[in-house]
Design an enzyme around this catalytic site. Structure first.
Site, PDB file in Angstrom:
ATOM      1  N   CYS A   4       0.817  -1.070  -0.182  1.00 27.70           N
ATOM      2  CA  CYS A   4       0.023   0.253   0.029  1.00 27.70           C
ATOM      3  C   CYS A   4       0.858   1.256   0.012  1.00 27.70           C
ATOM      4  O   CYS A   4       1.676   1.298   1.188  1.00 27.70           O
ATOM      5  CB  CYS A   4      -0.929  -0.067   1.122  1.00 27.70           C
ATOM      6  SG  CYS A   4      -1.910   1.465   1.461  1.00 27.70           S
ATOM      7  N   CYS A   7       0.270   3.538   3.022  1.00 27.64           N
ATOM      8  CA  CYS A   7       0.789   2.946   4.177  1.00 27.64           C
ATOM      9  C   CYS A   7       2.509   3.212   4.409  1.00 27.64           C
ATOM     10  O   CYS A   7       3.024   3.464   5.366  1.00 27.64           O
ATOM     11  CB  CYS A   7       0.630   1.315   4.411  1.00 27.64           C
ATOM     12  SG  CYS A   7      -1.107   1.017   4.934  1.00 27.64           S
ATOM     13  N   ASP A  30      -1.460  16.058  -3.155  1.00 28.79           N
ATOM     14  CA  ASP A  30      -1.658  14.904  -4.117  1.00 28.79           C
ATOM     15  C   ASP A  30      -0.238  15.253  -5.015  1.00 28.79           C
ATOM     16  O   ASP A  30      -0.154  16.263  -5.521  1.00 28.79           O
ATOM     17  CB  ASP A  30      -2.912  14.922  -4.743  1.00 28.79           C
ATOM     18  CG  ASP A  30      -3.216  13.943  -5.587  1.00 28.79           C
ATOM     19  OD1 ASP A  30      -2.516  13.646  -6.742  1.00 28.79           O
ATOM     20  OD2 ASP A  30      -4.120  12.933  -5.359  1.00 28.79           O
ATOM     21  N   HIS A  46      -4.602   1.251   8.192  1.00 31.26           N
ATOM     22  CA  HIS A  46      -4.874   0.812   6.822  1.00 31.26           C
ATOM     23  C   HIS A  46      -6.291   0.201   7.060  1.00 31.26           C
ATOM     24  O   HIS A  46      -6.973  -0.437   7.604  1.00 31.26           O
ATOM     25  CB  HIS A  46      -4.451  -0.060   6.375  1.00 31.26           C
ATOM     26  CG  HIS A  46      -4.620  -0.524   4.967  1.00 31.26           C
ATOM     27  ND1 HIS A  46      -3.956  -0.153   3.662  1.00 31.26           N
ATOM     28  CD2 HIS A  46      -5.779  -1.727   4.413  1.00 31.26           C
ATOM     29  CE1 HIS A  46      -4.382  -0.541   2.751  1.00 31.26           C
ATOM     30  NE2 HIS A  46      -5.482  -1.440   3.220  1.00 31.26           N
ATOM     31  N   ASN A  96     -13.983   8.331  -2.756  1.00 37.17           N
ATOM     32  CA  ASN A  96     -14.250   7.376  -3.968  1.00 37.17           C
ATOM     33  C   ASN A  96     -14.133   5.983  -3.211  1.00 37.17           C
ATOM     34  O   ASN A  96     -13.101   5.707  -2.503  1.00 37.17           O
ATOM     35  CB  ASN A  96     -13.136   7.561  -4.987  1.00 37.17           C
ATOM     36  CG  ASN A  96     -13.111   8.738  -5.609  1.00 37.17           C
ATOM     37  OD1 ASN A  96     -14.185   9.238  -6.078  1.00 37.17           O
ATOM     38  ND2 ASN A  96     -11.852   9.325  -6.011  1.00 37.17           N
ATOM     39  N   GLY A 102     -14.421   5.081  -8.576  1.00 30.93           N
ATOM     40  CA  GLY A 102     -13.382   5.669  -9.075  1.00 30.93           C
ATOM     41  C   GLY A 102     -12.129   5.569  -8.270  1.00 30.93           C
ATOM     42  O   GLY A 102     -11.259   6.432  -8.272  1.00 30.93           O
ATOM     43  N   HIS A 107      -6.597   2.468  -0.123  1.00 34.95           N
ATOM     44  CA  HIS A 107      -6.223   3.019   1.313  1.00 34.95           C
ATOM     45  C   HIS A 107      -7.385   4.121   1.456  1.00 34.95           C
ATOM     46  O   HIS A 107      -7.250   5.039   0.646  1.00 34.95           O
ATOM     47  CB  HIS A 107      -4.842   3.346   1.767  1.00 34.95           C
ATOM     48  CG  HIS A 107      -4.552   3.482   2.997  1.00 34.95           C
ATOM     49  ND1 HIS A 107      -3.633   3.174   3.712  1.00 34.95           N
ATOM     50  CD2 HIS A 107      -5.202   4.776   3.798  1.00 34.95           C
ATOM     51  CE1 HIS A 107      -3.487   3.660   4.897  1.00 34.95           C
ATOM     52  NE2 HIS A 107      -4.362   4.764   4.941  1.00 34.95           N
ATOM     53  N   HIS A 109      -9.196   7.282   1.618  1.00 36.06           N
ATOM     54  CA  HIS A 109      -8.522   8.656   1.534  1.00 36.06           C
ATOM     55  C   HIS A 109      -9.761   9.631   1.165  1.00 36.06           C
ATOM     56  O   HIS A 109     -10.657   9.172   0.157  1.00 36.06           O
ATOM     57  CB  HIS A 109      -7.364   8.598   0.650  1.00 36.06           C
ATOM     58  CG  HIS A 109      -7.647   8.272  -0.955  1.00 36.06           C
ATOM     59  ND1 HIS A 109      -7.663   6.969  -1.093  1.00 36.06           N
ATOM     60  CD2 HIS A 109      -7.718   8.803  -1.843  1.00 36.06           C
ATOM     61  CE1 HIS A 109      -7.763   6.762  -2.407  1.00 36.06           C
ATOM     62  NE2 HIS A 109      -7.807   7.986  -2.863  1.00 36.06           N
ATOM     63  N   HIS A 111     -10.474  13.374  -0.528  1.00 32.06           N
ATOM     64  CA  HIS A 111     -10.026  14.634  -1.397  1.00 32.06           C
ATOM     65  C   HIS A 111     -10.524  15.752  -0.854  1.00 32.06           C
ATOM     66  O   HIS A 111     -11.695  16.025  -0.628  1.00 32.06           O
ATOM     67  CB  HIS A 111      -9.957  14.086  -2.936  1.00 32.06           C
ATOM     68  CG  HIS A 111      -9.601  13.058  -3.464  1.00 32.06           C
ATOM     69  ND1 HIS A 111      -8.385  13.010  -4.186  1.00 32.06           N
ATOM     70  CD2 HIS A 111     -10.073  11.883  -3.603  1.00 32.06           C
ATOM     71  CE1 HIS A 111      -8.287  11.803  -4.653  1.00 32.06           C
ATOM     72  NE2 HIS A 111      -9.250  11.078  -4.203  1.00 32.06           N
TER      73      HIS A 111
END
Length: 124
Positions: A4, A7, A30, A46, A96, A102, A107, A109, A111
């Protein structure tokens, strides 16, 4: 998780432009931004996706979401009042989940997108 990428960022095995870190979450820029401001907020634990979360994850999910306005403010994209009931600025949050949702990195997340609006249709 051994493979990952997020991670590995948490473990400091891969560099990232970190903008926030505490015991539970990490936020970073990003590397392939879709907006002038594009940050990712991840739990250090995780979790593959939002679909893997239950009520036992409510605290970390709340922390991730509550962090978004603070990061927006720090990066100049917070919602501002003009004093007459109008507003300007702003940002978008997006999670997502799964391939049809998408999700590309498995992991969890969040945005945080902001800035001028050429990215306007993103995640709608």
């Amino acid at each position: 998780m051994d493979n990952c990428i997020f991670c590995k960022i948490v473990a400091k095995q891969i560099p990232a432009s970190v903008v926030y870190e505490d015991d539970d979450v990490l936020a970073f820029k990003d590397i392939n931004p879709a907006a002038p401001v594009h940050l990712l907020v991840i739990p250090k634990q995780h979790l593959d996706s939002l679909s893997d979360c239950g009520m036992e994850h409510a605290a970390v999910l709340g922390k991730m979401l509550a962090l978004a306005p603070k990061l927006a403010e720090e990066h100049g994209v917070a919602v501002k009042s003009d004093g007459n009931g109008g507003r300007s600025g702003g940002y978008k949050t997006l999670i997502n989940s799964g391939p049809d949702g998408g999700q590309e990195v498995y992991h969890l997340h969040l945005h945080v997108y902001g800035g001028q609006r050429p990215w306007r249709g993103l995640g709608t």
